[in-house]
Design an enzyme around this catalytic site. Structure first.
Site, PDB file in Angstrom:
ATOM      1  CD  GLU A 137      91.921 -26.509  20.772  1.00 14.93           C
ATOM      2  OE1 GLU A 137      91.348 -25.455  20.398  1.00 14.93           O
ATOM      3  OE2 GLU A 137      93.119 -26.546  21.091  1.00 14.93           O
ATOM      4  CG  HIS A 147      66.455 -12.815  13.371  1.00 22.71           C
ATOM      5  ND1 HIS A 147      67.335 -13.633  12.720  1.00 22.71           N
ATOM      6  CD2 HIS A 147      66.403 -13.274  14.646  1.00 22.71           C
ATOM      7  CE1 HIS A 147      67.796 -14.547  13.556  1.00 22.71           C
ATOM      8  NE2 HIS A 147      67.249 -14.361  14.733  1.00 22.71           N
ATOM      9  CG  HIS A 151      63.880 -17.666  14.197  1.00 22.23           C
ATOM     10  ND1 HIS A 151      63.473 -18.601  15.103  1.00 22.23           N
ATOM     11  CD2 HIS A 151      64.652 -16.783  14.889  1.00 22.23           C
ATOM     12  CE1 HIS A 151      63.974 -18.311  16.302  1.00 22.23           C
ATOM     13  NE2 HIS A 151      64.691 -17.218  16.203  1.00 22.23           N
ATOM     14  CG  HIS A 209      98.362 -26.480  29.809  1.00 20.58           C
ATOM     15  ND1 HIS A 209      98.211 -25.111  29.812  1.00 20.58           N
ATOM     16  CD2 HIS A 209      98.832 -26.792  28.562  1.00 20.58           C
ATOM     17  CE1 HIS A 209      98.581 -24.620  28.638  1.00 20.58           C
ATOM     18  NE2 HIS A 209      98.953 -25.616  27.871  1.00 20.58           N
TER      19      HIS A 209
END
Lengths: 667, 667
Positions: free
Chosen positions: B410, B259, B28, B472
């Site tokens: 999270e 890229h 790259h 959950h």
């Protein structure tokens, strides 16, 4: 509706929530008490819905993204007259088998648009619904498809990364019929939102191109006026509703405990006194209930007019609209895939193999004329995954496109696909590299839980990725997806199996399918045409053993099937009768009867599984003396061929492993 | 450094990258060519580092979050004189075993601070490093800990949700020593960033409380000046560097192909002509290399001065600083946990059981005086996970705190913990519900890949969650984590095992540990004190069979061990000699010798595994006739006791399952 009539309407929600939560002994009162006026404004004046036909295709969609506040939804469904939500249902809140589960569980026939609970995903589902609406509106016109998607959202959903991804892309795509109502109560589970966020949330939306209105969330008229303005604005709208969490429970309102602190009878009594609500638990006075039920019948005229417009459609357009709403597949597409299989067998003679993911792109492109309801999302990997081809992009100005450039936002992409599938009228695909499925996984889990027929498509499925190295090489991901209930994982070996697996995935409507493809070329292993779909039982004997009795069974998937065939040749040359089983889908195979399974696995044979991934989960097929050739752990950065050699995933090693187990079997 | 000298410094990076990528045949180039001036400004004038001691604790940290641009990092490590990055290493770019892997792979002894590649995680790691620095600065003072964390970041990292989570929380915490350089090249893999984003990225950072400077990323002086300003600003800084992707390759620069489009010799030749770089491949002229090497030695004085300041510390403080930097555990903490185990056995007599997660919180609180280097992140579940207790919060104004309120983020939390661990001097914990581990999982995978000793702590580990329902309730998550290489998953059965497992997790330094705890109370199953740590071999016989010969082995984990014991009582009463094996950690058990494993599993016995989760992965312990009592799929919303009954995870059903298999064994 006058203000003095509005207040009891909202309080009816409050007390149904309080009574149900007190009765259940637990629950989250923060949302239903804090958003009662907002919900009343939306449901009694703006939301287009018909409790007598919860699945009216042109209904507005309503998503409770802060799903822990589920009693708000159940109260609304009861008050507006959805048949499955009588008082008995409310009284069974959080009991086994109740429609009033702890979190709302997807059941559109009953009035629940989507399962919510894992934060952030609800608003991403809503985003997908809005995309689906815009696309179908472009195809069928305003008379047939013209509805809004409303989502209630709390601070948690907006803190989650997926929420931020949604804000960014919805603004970019200018989804003007997506309207959020933010429950700006400044409280999360830990207490004040100031513990973990300082930014001006409204400003963050504005930066992303949203239309933002800030109102007092307890001022029903202000909320209602904001909804009018929001609907007219061409941008997606966020109505920031300043609210008091658990409003009505003096002991908890505006407090941390308002979220889900335990409610007692005394709280309910105090609230009754404070709010002037003299009625018994679960009792809604007749005039209030009448008003609510009237709101539920508010759109009956619009509903009938819509039915008439559908009836007046040209027959072909009507049939097509009804077909995609029902999720029925049209005629013809299977023939295309069968013809593709036949051509693949013929092309095998030339020996030119295509990359696995290219094959999938080719198959999908063939389906474009047959399945115009397919919508493909891709997370900034258009070129290396190749599923755009003849599709046009869905953009802010071109709603007829069927390809969504999701940007580098895998989690949003997966939840968007879920939202599209839940909306209906769409076959949703989400495409990225398998290594990034972990980013998408929380949405995949929800697709499995909801039973949505989303197709999760992945390329770059193993160390075959090569020199981008272990970050990009899945090794544990196949196992982790196979562990997920109600998820089918397909890993086809070649172009023929790819067509078979796509057929199975498209036919599978009761849950999601994951289809994983190699980056590298897949030589055709199915060198003779079969009339039937050999993959439809999950696994099959690709090459039976030569000789009296099969002694070794090599079980392989995907790119390793060709290696197993080469190993079989070696073993046969040494006089060891060896069969190769291709197992494109373990989950379907596991559903087959024991006799079929044993006929494939080979009773009494030494079994060696071959997959360029970890062994975890394979032992159920191997018996106590089975072998495995695969990955001992994470991969490495190097050319694919060197990696296969380095990790011993070679015909020679497979053959040696089989012989080693044969020897110990004798001993 | 004058401008005419600066240009060749940046071009040295460019041509090393071009030459290595051409030689490798892939890579790259977009980042190293586009960020060459930015990197030159940072490394030659600002970054505090010492190639002779890559692990100098007070070095500035540098994270290449856009890790695909790895040749930028390798070129910098060569040019500044890191011993492991000679020209031979650069020439082996992307080959097996090379230090110059496709993406940078964590090896701080060599100069690579963190593995990057999965987008967004690098800047979240950098965030964690900045938190670690701030905390240690508060403890040891400016003389010992005072460094910046710099991260290079592309559009992809900022589109990812985790990137947005980081922006939000870093602004909230005002991490003034965190500085991002954004490679604003307006190109991602799909082409123009306008395909998927419209927002003003700088404005988005400003909304979150960041200091933003916009510069021409090819103007080395402007970048350098911006870095000076950024370092002085008390806010985290984002330097928006407008760049041209792949600058120097006329055919590709500013284009989508910049890229990672394939580079050819002709491209390298054309670039040499265009930029006036007459030197052979991999040749850096001596004056340019001297200048770079001088930059590498630039901080030698500062390094020695720092060593002197450390040497001048009071002996206790110095030993403590050196201890935490080395990741060594202090004396005393094991005794605390041993005493805790003893007390737990004694308390068992009273019969009062605590919730699993409460036990873990209690254990961790006991460790506070012993392990001040522990830092705990939690995703807005302080109350139900209980790991804050006597810890103070780490905030914008209080850097001495060891508890980070992560908000509902999270994924950021997990990557933050990884960044802290990679930084050093921290034992990082990340706490949330197990159902939300899917949101954190991409970071957990990177911890496993890097071998970072992060402790991922989860509560609410099964249907024992109860009425919050299937969203959950983890069922597949234990399996999905056990499938991950280099991840240890602990699921202790009671307070005694919890202390043992925490001991093992804290001692385990070569990889992450996942510790999962029940929401519900865990009765003590270890009713006699053992001097040794029985969990240290992963599984052990908790209750041996009574009678001549063991016929049944029940294998259980966590909250199901007590159920297995009750089933054993039933079976023994029926005259069936039955043992119960507790298996708190499968991964450690799998590492034991075959004789030990078979002694535990019981050769020739019928084995039944019991876990309130899916069977996937358990068959390796069960043999062909083994049984399993657990979850057939997703859970449901209802009281925990009702769910255990509903799904048949009961002593009666376990006993019946054992007898069924005994019967078929005979048959």
């Amino acid at each position: 509706m006058s203000i003095h009539k509005a207040r009891p309407l909202a309080d009816a929600i409050r007390f149904l929530a309080i009574d149900a939560i007190v009765r259940a002994g637990e629950g989250h009162q923060g949302v239903p008490l804090g958003m009662a006026e907002i919900a009343t404004a939306l449901f009694t004046r703006h939301l287009k819905f018909n409790p007598a036909d919860p699945q009216w295709p042109d209904r507005d969609r309503f998503v409770l993204s802060n799903g822990h506040g589920s009693m708000l939804l159940y109260a609304l469904l009861y008050l507006t007259g959805y048949p499955h939500f009588g008082l008995d249902a409310l009284k069974s809140f959080r009991e086994m088998g109740s429609h009033c589960a702890g979190h709302p569980e997807f059941d559109p026939a009953l009035g629940i648009e989507v399962t919510t609970g894992p934060l952030g995903q609800g608003i991403a589902n809503a985003f997908g619904m809005a995309v689906a609406e815009a696309c179908q509106n472009a195809r069928f016109g305003d008379g047939i498809v013209d509805h809004y998607t409303y989502a209630f959202v709390g601070d948690g959903c907006l803190q989650e990364g997926i929420g931020q991804e949604m804000i960014s892309l919805a603004g970019h795509l200018q989804l003007g019929k997506l309207i959020l109502c933010w429950d700006d109560n400044q409280i999360t589970d830990d207490g004040s939102t100031s513990l973990s966020i300082s930014e001006d949330v409204s400003a963050r939306f504005r930066v992303a191109g949203w239309h933002v209105i800030e109102v007092d969330g307890h001022d029903l008229e202000a909320v209602s006026a904001a909804l009018v303005i929001a609907r007219r604005d061409p941008r997606p709208s966020m109505i920031a509703c300043r609210t008091v969490i658990a409003r009505g429970i003096a002991r908890l309102q505006g407090q941390r405990g308002g979220h889900s602190g335990k409610l007692f009878d005394a709280d309910a009594d105090a609230a009754r006194t404070a709010l002037g609500w003299p009625h018994a638990p679960f009792e809604v006075p007749a005039d209030v209930l009448d008003e609510w039920r009237g709101a539920g019948r508010r759109n009956e005229g619009e509903y009938r007019a819509w039915q008439e417009r559908v009836a007046a459609l040209p027959a072909g357009a009507r049939a097509e609209f009804e077909r995609i709403q029902a999720g029925r597949l049209p005629d013809g597409w299977r023939d295309v895939l069968d013809a593709y299989r036949r051509r693949a067998v013929e092309a095998a003679e030339s020996g030119e193999a295509q990359a696995g993911i290219t094959i999938s792109g080719e198959i999908n492109d063939l389906l474009v004329p047959y399945l115009p309801e397919r919508m493909v999302g891709c997370a900034d990997l258009e070129a290396p995954t190749g599923h755009k081809r003849s599709l046009q992009a869905f953009t802010a100005s071109e709603r007829g496109g069927a390809y969504v450039h999701c940007g580098v936002r895998e989690h949003l992409m997966g939840a968007m696909a879920n939202g599209m599938a839940a909306h209906g009228g769409v076959i949703a695909l989400a495409v990225t590299y398998l290594a990034f499925s972990d980013y998408e996984r929380p949405a995949m889990r929800m697709a499995a839980l909801m039973g949505l027929p989303v197709k999760f498509v992945f390329s770059h499925d193993s160390i075959g990725v090569g020199r981008n190295g272990p970050t990009h090489q899945p090794v544990e991901i196949l196992a982790s997806l196979r562990a997920m209930p109600n998820m089918r994982v397909f890993r086809p070996a070649d172009a023929v199996e790819a067509a078979e697996c796509w057929t199975l995935a498209l036919e599978h409507r009761s849950g999601p399918s994951t289809l994983v493809f190699a980056r590298q070329a897949l030589p055709t292993v199915r060198t003779t045409h079969a009339d039937g779909n050999l993959s439809q039982r999950g696994a099959y004997v690709l090459a039976e053993a030569n000789g009296d009795r099969r002694r070794v069974t090599l079980i392989a998937t995907g790119s390793e099937v060709a290696l197993a065939l080469a190993a079989r040749t070696r073993l046969q040359e040494e006089g060891i009768p060896t069969a190769v089983v291709s197992m494109p889908c373990c989950e379907i195979f596991d559903e087959q009867d024991a006799a079929y399974r044993m006929s494939v696995l080979g009773a009494g044979t030494v079994r060696v599984a071959v997959e360029a991934a970890v062994r975890f989960g394979w032992d159920r097929y191997l018996g106590e003396r089975g072998g495995f050739v695969g990955m001992p752990g994470f991969g490495a950065s190097g050319p694919a061929e060197a990696l296969y050699e380095h990790f011993g995933i070679t015909p020679a090693h497979i053959a040696a492993e089989a012989k080693r187990h044969l020897a110990s079997d004798k001993g």
